[in-house]
Motif scaffolding. Structure first.
Motif, PDB file in Angstrom:
ATOM      1  N   PRO A 164       0.965  -1.215   0.100  1.00  0.00           N
ATOM      2  CA  PRO A 164      -0.206  -0.018   0.066  1.00  0.00           C
ATOM      3  C   PRO A 164       0.701   1.225  -0.103  1.00  0.00           C
ATOM      4  CG  PRO A 164       0.068  -1.005   2.048  1.00  0.00           C
ATOM      5  CD  PRO A 164       0.757  -1.791   1.456  1.00  0.00           C
ATOM      6  N   ARG A 165       2.113   1.171   0.245  1.00  0.00           N
ATOM      7  CA  ARG A 165       3.105   2.292   0.039  1.00  0.00           C
ATOM      8  C   ARG A 165       4.277   1.740   0.141  1.00  0.00           C
ATOM      9  NH1 ARG A 165       5.463   1.962   4.943  1.00  0.00           N
ATOM     10  NH2 ARG A 165       4.132   2.152   6.997  1.00  0.00           N
ATOM     11  N   VAL A 166       5.405   2.530   0.086  1.00  0.00           N
ATOM     12  CA  VAL A 166       6.654   2.292  -0.025  1.00  0.00           C
ATOM     13  C   VAL A 166       7.243   1.746   1.344  1.00  0.00           C
ATOM     14  CG1 VAL A 166       7.636   3.998  -1.773  1.00  0.00           C
ATOM     15  CG2 VAL A 166       7.691   4.565   0.553  1.00  0.00           C
ATOM     16  N   PRO A 167       8.182   0.834   1.358  1.00  0.00           N
ATOM     17  CA  PRO A 167       8.347  -0.006   3.018  1.00  0.00           C
ATOM     18  C   PRO A 167       9.225   1.467   3.853  1.00  0.00           C
ATOM     19  CG  PRO A 167       9.310  -1.445   0.897  1.00  0.00           C
ATOM     20  CD  PRO A 167       8.821   0.196   0.395  1.00  0.00           C
ATOM     21  N   PHE A 168       8.919   1.372   4.879  1.00  0.00           N
ATOM     22  CA  PHE A 168       9.469   2.344   5.935  1.00  0.00           C
ATOM     23  C   PHE A 168      10.548   1.486   6.443  1.00  0.00           C
ATOM     24  CE2 PHE A 168       5.690   5.663   6.883  1.00  0.00           C
ATOM     25  CZ  PHE A 168       5.907   5.890   5.820  1.00  0.00           C
ATOM     26  N   VAL A 169      11.651   2.087   6.656  1.00  0.00           N
ATOM     27  CA  VAL A 169      12.774   1.439   7.202  1.00  0.00           C
ATOM     28  C   VAL A 169      13.420   2.536   8.392  1.00  0.00           C
ATOM     29  CG1 VAL A 169      15.301   0.472   7.353  1.00  0.00           C
ATOM     30  CG2 VAL A 169      13.644   0.040   5.537  1.00  0.00           C
ATOM     31  N   LEU A 170      12.706   2.389   9.594  1.00  0.00           N
ATOM     32  CA  LEU A 170      12.708   3.213  10.727  1.00  0.00           C
ATOM     33  C   LEU A 170      14.031   3.075  11.628  1.00  0.00           C
ATOM     34  CD1 LEU A 170       9.124   3.488  12.025  1.00  0.00           C
ATOM     35  CD2 LEU A 170      10.283   4.593  10.182  1.00  0.00           C
ATOM     36  N   LEU A 180       7.697   2.495  17.731  1.00  0.00           N
ATOM     37  CA  LEU A 180       7.093   3.033  16.379  1.00  0.00           C
ATOM     38  C   LEU A 180       7.530   2.186  15.233  1.00  0.00           C
ATOM     39  CD1 LEU A 180       5.918   5.883  15.440  1.00  0.00           C
ATOM     40  CD2 LEU A 180       7.990   6.739  14.990  1.00  0.00           C
ATOM     41  N   VAL A 181       8.786   1.667  15.282  1.00  0.00           N
ATOM     42  CA  VAL A 181       8.934   0.416  14.350  1.00  0.00           C
ATOM     43  C   VAL A 181       8.091  -0.679  14.356  1.00  0.00           C
ATOM     44  CG1 VAL A 181      10.769  -1.215  13.739  1.00  0.00           C
ATOM     45  CG2 VAL A 181      11.382   1.118  14.569  1.00  0.00           C
ATOM     46  N   ALA A 182       7.733  -1.058  15.622  1.00  0.00           N
ATOM     47  CA  ALA A 182       6.686  -2.206  15.504  1.00  0.00           C
ATOM     48  C   ALA A 182       5.548  -1.679  14.879  1.00  0.00           C
ATOM     49  CB  ALA A 182       6.482  -2.474  16.913  1.00  0.00           C
ATOM     50  N   ARG A 183       4.894  -0.554  15.013  1.00  0.00           N
ATOM     51  CA  ARG A 183       3.684  -0.356  14.535  1.00  0.00           C
ATOM     52  C   ARG A 183       3.699  -0.054  12.859  1.00  0.00           C
ATOM     53  NH1 ARG A 183       0.286   5.401  16.500  1.00  0.00           N
ATOM     54  NH2 ARG A 183      -1.457   4.988  15.090  1.00  0.00           N
ATOM     55  N   PHE A 184       4.674   0.690  12.480  1.00  0.00           N
ATOM     56  CA  PHE A 184       4.704   1.240  11.146  1.00  0.00           C
ATOM     57  C   PHE A 184       5.912   0.799  10.583  1.00  0.00           C
ATOM     58  CE2 PHE A 184       3.043   4.896  13.181  1.00  0.00           C
ATOM     59  CZ  PHE A 184       1.434   5.159  12.662  1.00  0.00           C
ATOM     60  N   GLY A 185       6.815  -0.023  10.796  1.00  0.00           N
ATOM     61  CA  GLY A 185       8.222  -0.236   9.978  1.00  0.00           C
ATOM     62  C   GLY A 185       7.970  -1.596   9.197  1.00  0.00           C
ATOM     63  N   GLN A 186       8.597  -1.552   8.113  1.00  0.00           N
ATOM     64  CA  GLN A 186       8.736  -2.938   7.468  1.00  0.00           C
ATOM     65  C   GLN A 186      10.189  -3.297   7.545  1.00  0.00           C
ATOM     66  OE1 GLN A 186       6.821  -0.463   5.749  1.00  0.00           O
ATOM     67  NE2 GLN A 186       5.472  -1.576   6.755  1.00  0.00           N
ATOM     68  N   GLY A 187      10.914  -2.232   8.053  1.00  0.00           N
ATOM     69  CA  GLY A 187      12.451  -2.576   8.302  1.00  0.00           C
ATOM     70  C   GLY A 187      12.689  -1.571   9.613  1.00  0.00           C
ATOM     71  N   TRP A 188      13.839  -2.299  10.124  1.00  0.00           N
ATOM     72  CA  TRP A 188      14.353  -1.346  11.373  1.00  0.00           C
ATOM     73  C   TRP A 188      16.086  -1.196  11.304  1.00  0.00           C
ATOM     74  CZ3 TRP A 188      16.804  -4.485  15.505  1.00  0.00           C
ATOM     75  CH2 TRP A 188      17.865  -3.657  16.674  1.00  0.00           C
ATOM     76  N   ARG A 221       3.605  -8.648  17.415  1.00  0.00           N
ATOM     77  CA  ARG A 221       4.050  -8.701  16.101  1.00  0.00           C
ATOM     78  C   ARG A 221       5.022 -10.046  15.753  1.00  0.00           C
ATOM     79  NH1 ARG A 221       6.042  -3.925  12.197  1.00  0.00           N
ATOM     80  NH2 ARG A 221       6.751  -5.197  10.139  1.00  0.00           N
ATOM     81  N   ASP A 222       4.826 -10.588  14.505  1.00  0.00           N
ATOM     82  CA  ASP A 222       5.820 -11.800  14.245  1.00  0.00           C
ATOM     83  C   ASP A 222       7.241 -11.094  14.009  1.00  0.00           C
ATOM     84  OD1 ASP A 222       7.089 -13.827  13.187  1.00  0.00           O
ATOM     85  OD2 ASP A 222       5.482 -14.452  11.807  1.00  0.00           O
ATOM     86  N   PRO A 223       8.346 -11.459  14.674  1.00  0.00           N
ATOM     87  CA  PRO A 223       9.469 -10.913  14.270  1.00  0.00           C
ATOM     88  C   PRO A 223       9.681 -11.288  12.838  1.00  0.00           C
ATOM     89  CG  PRO A 223       9.543 -12.182  16.370  1.00  0.00           C
ATOM     90  CD  PRO A 223       8.323 -12.606  15.822  1.00  0.00           C
ATOM     91  N   ALA A 224       9.204 -12.221  12.106  1.00  0.00           N
ATOM     92  CA  ALA A 224       9.689 -12.489  10.860  1.00  0.00           C
ATOM     93  C   ALA A 224       9.101 -11.575   9.777  1.00  0.00           C
ATOM     94  CB  ALA A 224       9.460 -13.743  10.524  1.00  0.00           C
ATOM     95  N   THR A 225       8.072 -10.594  10.358  1.00  0.00           N
ATOM     96  CA  THR A 225       7.785  -9.642   9.330  1.00  0.00           C
ATOM     97  C   THR A 225       8.578  -8.293   9.274  1.00  0.00           C
ATOM     98  OG1 THR A 225       6.191  -8.660  10.983  1.00  0.00           O
ATOM     99  CG2 THR A 225       5.163 -10.485   9.872  1.00  0.00           C
ATOM    100  N   LEU A 226       9.514  -8.285  10.089  1.00  0.00           N
ATOM    101  CA  LEU A 226      10.559  -7.110  10.046  1.00  0.00           C
ATOM    102  C   LEU A 226      11.851  -7.497   9.636  1.00  0.00           C
ATOM    103  CD1 LEU A 226      10.520  -4.167  11.249  1.00  0.00           C
ATOM    104  CD2 LEU A 226      11.651  -4.975  13.335  1.00  0.00           C
ATOM    105  N   ASP A 227      12.333  -6.670   8.829  1.00  0.00           N
ATOM    106  CA  ASP A 227      13.636  -6.720   8.350  1.00  0.00           C
ATOM    107  C   ASP A 227      14.466  -6.056   9.105  1.00  0.00           C
ATOM    108  OD1 ASP A 227      13.168  -8.327   6.302  1.00  0.00           O
ATOM    109  OD2 ASP A 227      12.598  -6.668   4.480  1.00  0.00           O
ATOM    110  N   ARG A 228      15.723  -6.529   9.344  1.00  0.00           N
ATOM    111  CA  ARG A 228      16.608  -5.955  10.502  1.00  0.00           C
ATOM    112  C   ARG A 228      17.999  -5.225   9.846  1.00  0.00           C
ATOM    113  NH1 ARG A 228      15.742  -8.251  16.423  1.00  0.00           N
ATOM    114  NH2 ARG A 228      13.688  -8.985  15.711  1.00  0.00           N
TER     115      ARG A 228
END
Length: 293
Positions: A164-170, A180-188, A221-228
Motif C-alpha cells: 500500500p506504500r513504499v517500505p519504511f525502514v525506521l 514506532l518501528v513495531a507499528r509502522f516499520g517494514q524494516g528497522w 507482531r511476528d518478528p519474521a515480518t520485520l527486516d533488520r
C-alpha cells in the motif's frame, strides 16, 4: 543476508554516476545516501541533495533498491515529502526503501533558524511525522492538525508503485522509537550505541536486538515480518578495512538476527576513509558474503 552500501552525496554527478551504476552492476541489494543539508565536518565541502541524487541514480540502475539513510523531519513536511517519495517510487519502478529517523542536532537543525529540540521532543515529532506520512502515502485526501504538522486535503494520487506504500525502514535505538518501528516499520535500522572498541559496540548491538525482540513481542507482531538493518560503519572500525573483515562482520550480524547490513563507499580521507580496491574485492565476494550471513 542482503548487503547494502551508502554513497555519500559529496561528489559531482560526473563522478557519482559511475558509483551508482557500479553498485547495481556488482549486485548490491540496496544502495543509500544521506539525507542532510550538510553533514558534520563535511559541511564546508561539496554536498548535494539526496532526493535529486536518488532520482538520477534510478536512471542509471535497474535492480538495486534505493533509499535514504535516513530522512527526517528536520527540514521536511510529510505532505510535500510524500509527493517526492511517490515520484521516486514511480521513476525507479518500485525500488524505493524509505529510511526515516528522528533527526539529530547540528547543521540540519540550525540552518533554517529553528530551535534545537531536546531528544524527547524530537521523538514526539518523529512519531507524528511517521504517522502522517504513512497516512498520506496510503490514502488520498488527508486532513491533519497535530502538535507538529498540519495538512489540509493532502493528495497522493496516483499513489506508490509499491502498495500500500513504499517500505519504511525506521531508525530506532530507544524504547519509544522501537514501538514506532513495531507499528509502522517494514524494516528497522540501528547504528548501535557507540563504544571505544568494536567488542563494546557489538555488545550494544546485541542489547538493541534483544530489545527489539521484546518490543515486537509486546506489540504482538511476528518478528519474521520485520527486516533488520545494521549500519556496520557506526562501529569504531571501518567495515571495509579488508574483505575478510567485512565477511566477519556480516556473519556476526547474522548471528544476532539481522537480515541486512550496510557498508559505505570508501572515501579518500576523513569519514569512511579507505581503499576502493577493498570494495572491488568485497563486491566480487557478494555471493559468499550472503551465504556467510
Amino acid at each position: 543476508m542482503r548487503i547494502g552500501i551508502v554513497i555519500l552525496p559529496d561528489q559531482r554527478w560526473s563522478e557519482a554516476r559511475r558509483r551508482w551504476a557500479q553498485v547495481d552492476e556488482w549486485g548490491f541489494d540496496h544502495a543509500w545516501t544521506y539525507d542532510h543539508l550538510g553533514w558534520r565536518d563535511l559541511v564546508d565541502g561539496p554536498w548535494f541533495d539526496s532526493w535529486t541524487t536518488l532520482t538520477a541514480a534510478a536512471g542509471v540502475t535497474s535492480r538495486v533498491k534505493l533509499g535514504t539513510l535516513v530522512a527526517s523531519p528536520n527540514f521536511r513536511h510529510p505532505a510535500a515529502f510524500a509527493r517526492q517519495v511517490t515520484a521516486l517510487d514511480d521513476v525507479s519502478d518500485g525500488r524505493v526503501l524509505l529510511g526515516l529517523g528522528a533527526g539529530g542536532i547540528g547543521f540540519d537543525s540550525a540552518v533554517l533558524g529553528g530551535e534545537t529540540l531536546p531528544p524527547r521532543q524530537r521523538v514526539d515529532r518523529f512519531a507524528e511525522f511517521t504517522e502522517l506520512l504513512d497516512l498520506i502515502l496510503r490514502e488520498d485526501g488527508t486532513t491533519w492538525r497535530g502538535a507538529w504538522f498540519t495538512a489540509v486535503d493532502a493528495r497522493n494520487n496516483p499513489g506508490c508503485v509499491q502498495q500500500p506504500r513504499v517500505p519504511f525502514v525506521l531508525a530506532a535505538n530507544g524504547p519509544r522509537s522501537m514501538r514506532l518501528v513495531a507499528r509502522f516499520g517494514q524494516g528497522w535500522v540501528t547504528t548501535g550505541l557507540g563504544g571505544d572498541d568494536i567488542e563494546t559496540w557489538w555488545g550494544t548491538v546485541a542489547e538493541l536486538s534483544e530489545r527489539m525482540d521484546r518490543t515486537l513481542e509486546q506489540a504482538g507482531r511476528d518478528p519474521a515480518t520485520l527486516d533488520r538493518y545494521l549500519s556496520l560503519d557506526s562501529a569504531p572500525v571501518f567495515s571495509l578495512t579488508s574483505a575478510d573483515f567485512l565477511a566477519e562482520q556480516v556473519a556476526r550480524a547474522a548471528r544476532l538476527g539481522f537480515t541486512d547490513v550496510v557498508t559505505h563507499w570508501p572515501r579518500a580521507s576523513s569519514w569512511y576513509a579507505g581503499d576502493e580496491a577493498v570494495l572491488v574485492e568485497a563486491a566480487a565476494l557478494l555471493p559468499e558474503l550472503r551465504r556467510a550471513g
